[in-house]
Design an enzyme around this catalytic site. Structure first.
Site, short mmCIF file in Angstrom:
data_model
loop_
_atom_site.label_atom_id
_atom_site.label_comp_id
_atom_site.label_asym_id
_atom_site.label_seq_id
_atom_site.Cartn_x
_atom_site.Cartn_y
_atom_site.Cartn_z
N ASN A 39 -8.58 32.42 4.26
CA ASN A 39 -9.98 32.80 4.04
C ASN A 39 -10.73 33.19 5.31
O ASN A 39 -11.94 33.08 5.39
CB ASN A 39 -10.72 31.74 3.23
CG ASN A 39 -10.86 30.41 3.94
OD1 ASN A 39 -10.42 30.25 5.07
ND2 ASN A 39 -11.50 29.47 3.28
N THR A 91 -15.99 28.94 0.21
CA THR A 91 -14.65 28.63 0.72
C THR A 91 -13.57 29.30 -0.13
O THR A 91 -12.60 29.84 0.40
CB THR A 91 -14.43 27.11 0.74
OG1 THR A 91 -15.44 26.52 1.58
CG2 THR A 91 -13.06 26.75 1.28
N HIS A 136 -13.91 29.85 9.47
CA HIS A 136 -14.41 28.49 9.24
C HIS A 136 -15.84 28.46 9.75
O HIS A 136 -16.14 29.01 10.81
CB HIS A 136 -13.59 27.45 9.99
CG HIS A 136 -14.28 26.12 10.07
ND1 HIS A 136 -14.27 25.23 9.02
CD2 HIS A 136 -15.06 25.57 11.03
CE1 HIS A 136 -15.00 24.17 9.36
NE2 HIS A 136 -15.48 24.36 10.57
N VAL A 171 -7.69 31.34 -0.96
CA VAL A 171 -8.35 30.24 -0.25
C VAL A 171 -7.54 29.79 0.97
O VAL A 171 -8.11 29.33 1.95
CB VAL A 171 -8.64 29.05 -1.20
CG1 VAL A 171 -7.36 28.36 -1.63
CG2 VAL A 171 -9.61 28.07 -0.57
N ARG A 184 -23.37 29.90 6.69
CA ARG A 184 -22.53 29.57 5.53
C ARG A 184 -22.68 30.65 4.45
O ARG A 184 -21.69 31.04 3.83
CB ARG A 184 -22.92 28.21 4.95
CG ARG A 184 -22.71 27.04 5.86
CD ARG A 184 -21.28 26.66 6.05
NE ARG A 184 -20.68 26.22 4.80
CZ ARG A 184 -19.41 25.93 4.65
NH1 ARG A 184 -18.58 26.04 5.67
NH2 ARG A 184 -18.92 25.54 3.49
N LYS A 209 -10.09 32.37 11.87
CA LYS A 209 -8.80 31.71 11.67
C LYS A 209 -7.66 32.69 11.97
O LYS A 209 -7.89 33.89 12.17
CB LYS A 209 -8.71 31.22 10.22
CG LYS A 209 -9.73 30.14 9.89
CD LYS A 209 -9.58 29.71 8.44
CE LYS A 209 -10.53 28.58 8.09
NZ LYS A 209 -10.32 28.14 6.68
N PHE A 263 -3.13 19.11 0.59
CA PHE A 263 -2.90 20.37 1.32
C PHE A 263 -3.09 20.23 2.83
O PHE A 263 -2.89 21.20 3.57
CB PHE A 263 -3.81 21.48 0.78
CG PHE A 263 -5.28 21.24 0.95
CD1 PHE A 263 -5.92 21.53 2.15
CD2 PHE A 263 -6.03 20.71 -0.08
CE1 PHE A 263 -7.28 21.31 2.32
CE2 PHE A 263 -7.39 20.49 0.07
CZ PHE A 263 -8.01 20.78 1.27
N ARG A 276 -16.14 36.52 3.43
CA ARG A 276 -15.02 36.20 2.54
C ARG A 276 -15.03 37.08 1.29
O ARG A 276 -13.98 37.45 0.78
CB ARG A 276 -15.06 34.73 2.17
CG ARG A 276 -14.71 33.82 3.34
CD ARG A 276 -14.73 32.37 2.93
NE ARG A 276 -14.40 31.49 4.03
CZ ARG A 276 -15.05 30.38 4.31
NH1 ARG A 276 -16.08 30.00 3.56
NH2 ARG A 276 -14.68 29.62 5.32
#
Length: 143
Positions: free
Chosen positions: A106, A85, A109, A103, A79, A3, A51, A96
């Site tokens: 983070n 998350t 994805h 959050v 994952r 991200k 959000f 993470r």
């Protein structure tokens, strides 16, 4: 996908390195500015949440690095490697857990299922962008 905060913090190489060291094969990668339309489609399941506009604004605030890895249980294990998350629930040693505090920032994805992965790959990449190849190291990773 790395991200915007992960790109800005120089964590793209770290993410790739962790997946490759685990034995996963990188078959697609690019850096891009995601359009609002692409992000709205990508996060369609979250559209009704409060959000959502903030998420789309954040994800379009800078470049992202979508990528595709192949390998046994790559979605499930990926994952775990990414971590929860919510960073405060992520274990140390996960991406993470090691690099996130919030959050809303983070770093990465990851698809939550094989079905989601296939959908997301088709959103972010054309078939021509997926590179199929054999790695010389494969026999040393898989029986």
């Amino acid at each position: 996908m790395v991200k915007p905060d992960g790109v800005q913090r120089g964590l793209v190489g770290e993410v790739i390195q962790r997946f490759e060291r685990r034995g996963y094969k990188l078959v697609a990668i690019k850096m891009m500015h995601a359009s609002e339309q692409l992000l709205q489609t990508h996060y369609e399941a979250l559209k009704s949440l409060s959000f959502f506009p903030k998420l789309v604004a954040y994800m379009s605030s800078g470049p992202v690095v979508p990528m595709v890895f192949e390998g046994r249980k790559v979605v499930e294990n990926g994952r775990t490697m990414l971590g929860a998350t919510k960073p405060e629930a992520s274990c140390p040693g996960s991406i993470r857990g090691d690099y996130c505090q919030d959050v809303g920032r983070n770093v990465v994805h990851g698809s939550d299922s094989t079905e989601s992965a296939n959908r997301e790959i088709n959103l972010w990449f054309s078939p021509q962008e997926l590179c199929q190849y054999k790695q010389a190291v494969d026999p040393w990773i898989h029986e």
